[in-house]
Design a protein around this motif. Structure first.
Motif, PDB file in Angstrom:
ATOM      1  N   ALA A   1       0.830  -1.210   0.000  1.00 20.48           N
ATOM      2  CA  ALA A   1       0.000   0.000   0.000  1.00 20.48           C
ATOM      3  C   ALA A   1       0.861   1.255   0.000  1.00 20.48           C
ATOM      4  O   ALA A   1       0.571   2.227  -0.713  1.00 20.48           O
ATOM      5  CB  ALA A   1      -0.938  -0.012   1.211  1.00 20.48           C
ATOM      6  N   ALA A   2       1.935   1.227   0.784  1.00 23.05           N
ATOM      7  CA  ALA A   2       2.835   2.378   0.820  1.00 23.05           C
ATOM      8  C   ALA A   2       3.506   2.591  -0.538  1.00 23.05           C
ATOM      9  O   ALA A   2       3.657   3.730  -1.000  1.00 23.05           O
ATOM     10  CB  ALA A   2       3.887   2.178   1.911  1.00 23.05           C
ATOM     11  N   THR A   3       3.896   1.485  -1.180  1.00 24.29           N
ATOM     12  CA  THR A   3       4.509   1.584  -2.513  1.00 24.29           C
ATOM     13  C   THR A   3       3.539   2.191  -3.516  1.00 24.29           C
ATOM     14  O   THR A   3       3.896   3.076  -4.304  1.00 24.29           O
ATOM     15  CB  THR A   3       4.960   0.193  -2.989  1.00 24.29           C
ATOM     16  N   LEU A   4       2.291   1.716  -3.494  1.00 24.72           N
ATOM     17  CA  LEU A   4       1.282   2.241  -4.407  1.00 24.72           C
ATOM     18  C   LEU A   4       1.045   3.726  -4.186  1.00 24.72           C
ATOM     19  O   LEU A   4       0.974   4.515  -5.137  1.00 24.72           O
ATOM     20  CB  LEU A   4      -0.030   1.471  -4.227  1.00 24.72           C
ATOM     21  N   LEU A   5       0.927   4.139  -2.927  1.00 21.68           N
ATOM     22  CA  LEU A   5       0.667   5.550  -2.622  1.00 21.68           C
ATOM     23  C   LEU A   5       1.852   6.424  -3.023  1.00 21.68           C
ATOM     24  O   LEU A   5       1.669   7.497  -3.615  1.00 21.68           O
ATOM     25  CB  LEU A   5       0.379   5.712  -1.131  1.00 21.68           C
ATOM     26  N   LEU A   6       3.070   5.957  -2.714  1.00 19.43           N
ATOM     27  CA  LEU A   6       4.260   6.751  -3.026  1.00 19.43           C
ATOM     28  C   LEU A   6       4.405   6.968  -4.521  1.00 19.43           C
ATOM     29  O   LEU A   6       4.569   8.107  -4.987  1.00 19.43           O
ATOM     30  CB  LEU A   6       5.501   6.052  -2.471  1.00 19.43           C
ATOM     31  N   TRP A   7       4.330   5.879  -5.308  1.00 15.24           N
ATOM     32  CA  TRP A   7       4.574   6.010  -6.740  1.00 15.24           C
ATOM     33  C   TRP A   7       3.392   6.657  -7.463  1.00 15.24           C
ATOM     34  O   TRP A   7       3.599   7.323  -8.489  1.00 15.24           O
ATOM     35  CB  TRP A   7       4.924   4.652  -7.341  1.00 15.24           C
ATOM     36  N   THR A   8       2.189   6.520  -6.935  1.00 15.37           N
ATOM     37  CA  THR A   8       1.055   7.255  -7.513  1.00 15.37           C
ATOM     38  C   THR A   8       1.231   8.751  -7.293  1.00 15.37           C
ATOM     39  O   THR A   8       0.969   9.572  -8.184  1.00 15.37           O
ATOM     40  CB  THR A   8      -0.269   6.781  -6.903  1.00 15.37           C
ATOM     41  N   ALA A   9       1.694   9.123  -6.083  1.00  9.97           N
ATOM     42  CA  ALA A   9       1.940  10.539  -5.798  1.00  9.97           C
ATOM     43  C   ALA A   9       3.046  11.096  -6.694  1.00  9.97           C
ATOM     44  O   ALA A   9       2.936  12.212  -7.229  1.00  9.97           O
ATOM     45  CB  ALA A   9       2.312  10.708  -4.320  1.00  9.97           C
ATOM     46  N   ILE A  10       4.124  10.317  -6.865  1.00 13.81           N
ATOM     47  CA  ILE A  10       5.206  10.749  -7.761  1.00 13.81           C
ATOM     48  C   ILE A  10       4.689  10.908  -9.180  1.00 13.81           C
ATOM     49  O   ILE A  10       5.000  11.886  -9.877  1.00 13.81           O
ATOM     50  CB  ILE A  10       6.367   9.735  -7.709  1.00 13.81           C
ATOM     51  N   TRP A  11       3.878   9.949  -9.612  1.00 18.50           N
ATOM     52  CA  TRP A  11       3.354   9.964 -10.978  1.00 18.50           C
ATOM     53  C   TRP A  11       2.499  11.206 -11.235  1.00 18.50           C
ATOM     54  O   TRP A  11       2.640  11.875 -12.266  1.00 18.50           O
ATOM     55  CB  TRP A  11       2.552   8.687 -11.196  1.00 18.50           C
ATOM     56  N   LEU A  12       1.603  11.544 -10.309  1.00 19.11           N
ATOM     57  CA  LEU A  12       0.626  12.613 -10.537  1.00 19.11           C
ATOM     58  C   LEU A  12       1.103  13.969 -10.038  1.00 19.11           C
ATOM     59  O   LEU A  12       0.365  14.950 -10.148  1.00 19.11           O
ATOM     60  CB  LEU A  12      -0.698  12.250  -9.868  1.00 19.11           C
ATOM     61  N   LEU A  13       2.316  14.042  -9.499  1.00 16.99           N
ATOM     62  CA  LEU A  13       2.819  15.303  -8.968  1.00 16.99           C
ATOM     63  C   LEU A  13       2.779  16.446  -9.977  1.00 16.99           C
ATOM     64  O   LEU A  13       2.360  17.570  -9.626  1.00 16.99           O
ATOM     65  CB  LEU A  13       4.251  15.096  -8.449  1.00 16.99           C
ATOM     66  N   PRO A  14       3.195  16.261 -11.235  1.00 14.88           N
ATOM     67  CA  PRO A  14       3.129  17.384 -12.187  1.00 14.88           C
ATOM     68  C   PRO A  14       1.718  17.932 -12.363  1.00 14.88           C
ATOM     69  O   PRO A  14       1.542  19.150 -12.521  1.00 14.88           O
ATOM     70  CB  PRO A  14       3.644  16.764 -13.496  1.00 14.88           C
ATOM     71  N   LEU A  15       0.704  17.056 -12.332  1.00 17.79           N
ATOM     72  CA  LEU A  15      -0.680  17.522 -12.491  1.00 17.79           C
ATOM     73  C   LEU A  15      -1.086  18.395 -11.309  1.00 17.79           C
ATOM     74  O   LEU A  15      -1.738  19.441 -11.479  1.00 17.79           O
ATOM     75  CB  LEU A  15      -1.619  16.319 -12.610  1.00 17.79           C
ATOM     76  N   ILE A  16      -0.676  18.001 -10.126  1.00 19.47           N
ATOM     77  CA  ILE A  16      -0.989  18.776  -8.923  1.00 19.47           C
ATOM     78  C   ILE A  16      -0.337  20.150  -8.992  1.00 19.47           C
ATOM     79  O   ILE A  16      -0.913  21.159  -8.562  1.00 19.47           O
ATOM     80  CB  ILE A  16      -0.529  18.010  -7.663  1.00 19.47           C
ATOM     81  N   VAL A  17       0.856  20.212  -9.561  1.00 21.53           N
ATOM     82  CA  VAL A  17       1.580  21.480  -9.663  1.00 21.53           C
ATOM     83  C   VAL A  17       1.004  22.366 -10.758  1.00 21.53           C
ATOM     84  O   VAL A  17       0.883  23.587 -10.593  1.00 21.53           O
ATOM     85  CB  VAL A  17       3.076  21.212  -9.926  1.00 21.53           C
ATOM     86  N   LEU A  18       0.599  21.781 -11.888  1.00 20.91           N
ATOM     87  CA  LEU A  18       0.205  22.565 -13.059  1.00 20.91           C
ATOM     88  C   LEU A  18      -1.223  23.091 -13.012  1.00 20.91           C
ATOM     89  O   LEU A  18      -1.499  24.198 -13.485  1.00 20.91           O
ATOM     90  CB  LEU A  18       0.382  21.717 -14.327  1.00 20.91           C
ATOM     91  N   VAL A  19      -2.142  22.304 -12.470  1.00 18.10           N
ATOM     92  CA  VAL A  19      -3.566  22.647 -12.566  1.00 18.10           C
ATOM     93  C   VAL A  19      -3.904  24.015 -11.970  1.00 18.10           C
ATOM     94  O   VAL A  19      -4.685  24.774 -12.565  1.00 18.10           O
ATOM     95  CB  VAL A  19      -4.429  21.532 -11.923  1.00 18.10           C
ATOM     96  N   PRO A  20      -3.347  24.396 -10.798  1.00 18.36           N
ATOM     97  CA  PRO A  20      -3.733  25.702 -10.249  1.00 18.36           C
ATOM     98  C   PRO A  20      -3.337  26.893 -11.108  1.00 18.36           C
ATOM     99  O   PRO A  20      -3.867  27.995 -10.914  1.00 18.36           O
ATOM    100  CB  PRO A  20      -2.991  25.735  -8.901  1.00 18.36           C
ATOM    101  N   PHE A  21      -2.413  26.724 -12.038  1.00 17.42           N
ATOM    102  CA  PHE A  21      -1.932  27.844 -12.841  1.00 17.42           C
ATOM    103  C   PHE A  21      -2.588  27.800 -14.221  1.00 17.42           C
ATOM    104  O   PHE A  21      -2.253  26.960 -15.061  1.00 17.42           O
ATOM    105  CB  PHE A  21      -0.411  27.787 -12.975  1.00 17.42           C
ATOM    106  N   GLY A  22      -3.519  28.690 -14.451  1.00 14.25           N
ATOM    107  CA  GLY A  22      -4.270  28.681 -15.701  1.00 14.25           C
ATOM    108  C   GLY A  22      -3.407  28.891 -16.921  1.00 14.25           C
ATOM    109  O   GLY A  22      -3.710  28.376 -18.005  1.00 14.25           O
ATOM    110  N   GLU A  23      -2.304  29.655 -16.764  1.00 16.01           N
ATOM    111  CA  GLU A  23      -1.452  29.926 -17.927  1.00 16.01           C
ATOM    112  C   GLU A  23      -0.712  28.689 -18.402  1.00 16.01           C
ATOM    113  O   GLU A  23      -0.138  28.689 -19.488  1.00 16.01           O
ATOM    114  CB  GLU A  23      -0.454  31.047 -17.610  1.00 16.01           C
ATOM    115  N   PHE A  24      -0.729  27.638 -17.589  1.00 10.67           N
ATOM    116  CA  PHE A  24      -0.052  26.396 -17.970  1.00 10.67           C
ATOM    117  C   PHE A  24      -1.042  25.347 -18.475  1.00 10.67           C
ATOM    118  O   PHE A  24      -0.759  24.156 -18.423  1.00 10.67           O
ATOM    119  CB  PHE A  24       0.715  25.820 -16.781  1.00 10.67           C
ATOM    120  N   HIS A  25      -2.181  25.779 -18.992  1.00 12.79           N
ATOM    121  CA  HIS A  25      -3.236  24.824 -19.342  1.00 12.79           C
ATOM    122  C   HIS A  25      -2.797  23.871 -20.459  1.00 12.79           C
ATOM    123  O   HIS A  25      -3.198  22.698 -20.466  1.00 12.79           O
ATOM    124  CB  HIS A  25      -4.520  25.553 -19.742  1.00 12.79           C
ATOM    125  N   THR A  26      -1.965  24.345 -21.386  1.00 10.90           N
ATOM    126  CA  THR A  26      -1.500  23.448 -22.450  1.00 10.90           C
ATOM    127  C   THR A  26      -0.648  22.322 -21.874  1.00 10.90           C
ATOM    128  O   THR A  26      -0.813  21.149 -22.240  1.00 10.90           O
ATOM    129  CB  THR A  26      -0.688  24.218 -23.500  1.00 10.90           C
TER     130      THR A  26
END
Length: 442
Positions: free
Chosen positions: A206-231
């Motif tokens: 479970a820890a492995t799944l959570l860690l690597w899922t978080a690593i995988w989706l990290l760019p989406l978490i960073v990009l979404v709040p900034f509208g100018e980065f929508h592309t």
């Protein structure tokens, strides 16, 4: 938990890094060529793993969405040196091809022409065909033991090549046949540590799944709040979906991406997409690296920074992140359980059936690759149809489009490998120089 190699054959970490850097540089030819290359180096030359361990890992990777060859490299690295070995092998398998495809995408975006690559890589593809033929023969000899396994391999090949049956259906059917007809006593596997604390293993998974899922989706978490980065967010989100549902092999995925990138998102023109596919066929690494070409051009055309090339680089990195990070998640979370299946007689039979079918799958990929290397014009012709389920067709080349230079280099490569036992690097170097000479003369 990690699966250790036989102690007298296990490499140290620096040797693992060196060998997978070499594999990453030489991994031409799509999944068939890459699986063949790793089999030759890991199993035949280095003897780090016995054939059955390699094929057992391959069976699992073929069931996963995403680039099976990169997943296999990650699995092999994990078996030899745990998580750090898996990360090193998986990254090095992709990194050389990624750097090259990004450099070519930048040149393409600047110069608008990729035709100059054809002469350089024509010889390489022909040499890879020779490697594929030799490896397929060896894998068949080691995997097909008895009429059931031979029948499964032949049935899988025909199902894919002639009838176009979906890959998951072929694998499921082979597993069922193996479960019923290929069950056999399984010897103890002392090289695989047994972890009896299932509660602790569950927490670790479970820890492995959570860690690597978080690593995988990290760019989406960073990009979404900034509208100018929508592309950039669109690029990453699209390829996350591709990573999750990319069953059926690289060619099925590329067909879908080509349609969406051109018709839906308008990131590329049809001509640009075809040029990208040509680049992917002639560079090392997984064929899905062409998706990094798509991501580069998409971000380059709508830059969020002053320099379009910088924006393109970010788009390519985000694409690679979305496509390749899930491989680490699937391997590190699932491989310990897959290794345990080697001790289960019934499930081992199912995996033996899948392994036999995989020989047919690789034969299908190899024939597709051979036809497209040796002929410039290949079409699919219909044989018969019994709607709604049964449709038969064949990939058939135009005889007049036979590339005699590619045929000559491939035949010479097969002779060099089998009769003279030439190494892979000298073979590829000689083929590349031959292709360049022929291209220059013509």
């Amino acid at each position: 938990m990690t699966a250790a190699a036989t102690e007298d054959k296990k490499p140290d970490f620096s040797e693992l890094v060196s060998v997978f850097a070499r594999i990453g540089l030489l991994s031409f030819g799509g999944p068939a060529g890459q699986i063949a290359l790793m089999h030759r180096i890991i199993v035949d030359e280095k003897r780090w793993l016995p054939p059955d361990r390699y094929l057992h890992a391959l069976n699992y990777c073929m069931l996963l969405p995403g680039p099976e060859a990169q997943q296999l490299a990650t699995y092999v690295g994990w078996m030899l040196h745990g998580v750090r070995g898996g990360i090193a092998a998986g990254l090095l398998f992709v990194l050389p091809g990624f750097v090259l495809i990004v450099a070519l995408a930048a040149l393409y975006a600047t110069l608008g022409d990729a035709a100059w690559l054809e002469a350089i890589f024509m010889g390489l593809k022909a040499a890879v065909l020779a490697i594929v033929v030799q490896a397929l023969w060896r894998m068949a000899g080691r995997s097909l033991k008895g009429p059931v396994s031979v029948g499964l391999a032949l049935a899988a090949f025909l199902a894919l090549f002639v009838f176009g049956v979906a890959f998951p259906v072929v694998v499921l059917a082979a597993g069922l046949v193996g479960y019923v007809f290929m069950r056999r006593p399984v010897a103890a596997a002392p090289d695989i540590p047994v972890k009896r604390d299932w509660r602790r293993r569950g927490v670790s998974t479970a820890a492995t799944l959570l860690l690597w899922t978080a690593i995988w989706l990290l760019p989406l978490i960073v990009l979404v709040p900034f509208g100018e980065f929508h592309t950039l967010a669109d690029i990453f989100g699209f390829f996350v979906k591709i990573a999750l549902f990319s069953f059926g092999g690289a060619y099925a995925v590329l067909t879908y991406v080509a349609q969406e990138a051109v018709a839906t998102y308008h990131w590329l023109t049809p001509a640009e997409m075809m040029d990208g596919l040509a680049l992917a066929e002639t560079t090392p690494g997984p064929l899905v690296l062409v998706l990094c070409f798509v991501g580069f051009l998409a971000a380059h055309a709508a830059p969020v920074f002053a320099a379009p090339l910088v924006s393109g680089l970010i788009g390519a990195v985000l694409t690679a992140w979305a496509i390749f990070v899930p491989s680490f998640l699937f391997i590190f979370a699932g491989a310990p359980y897959v290794e345990d299946l080697r001790r289960n007689a019934a499930l081992s039979g199912a995996l033996a059936g899948i392994g036999a079918a995989i020989v047919g799958v690789i034969a299908n990929l190899s024939l597709w690759f051979a036809l497209n290397v040796l002929f410039s014009s290949v079409d699919r012709i219909a044989l018969f149809s019994l709607p709604p389920l049964l449709r038969a067709s064949l990939i058939w080349p135009d005889g007049a489009s036979l590339d005699l230079a590619s045929l000559a280099i491939s035949v010479a490569g097969i002779v060099a490998l089998i009769k003279f036992r030439v190494g892979i690097l000298p073979l590829l170097a000689g083929a590349a120089l031959t292709g360049l000479a022929i291209g220059t003369l013509l």
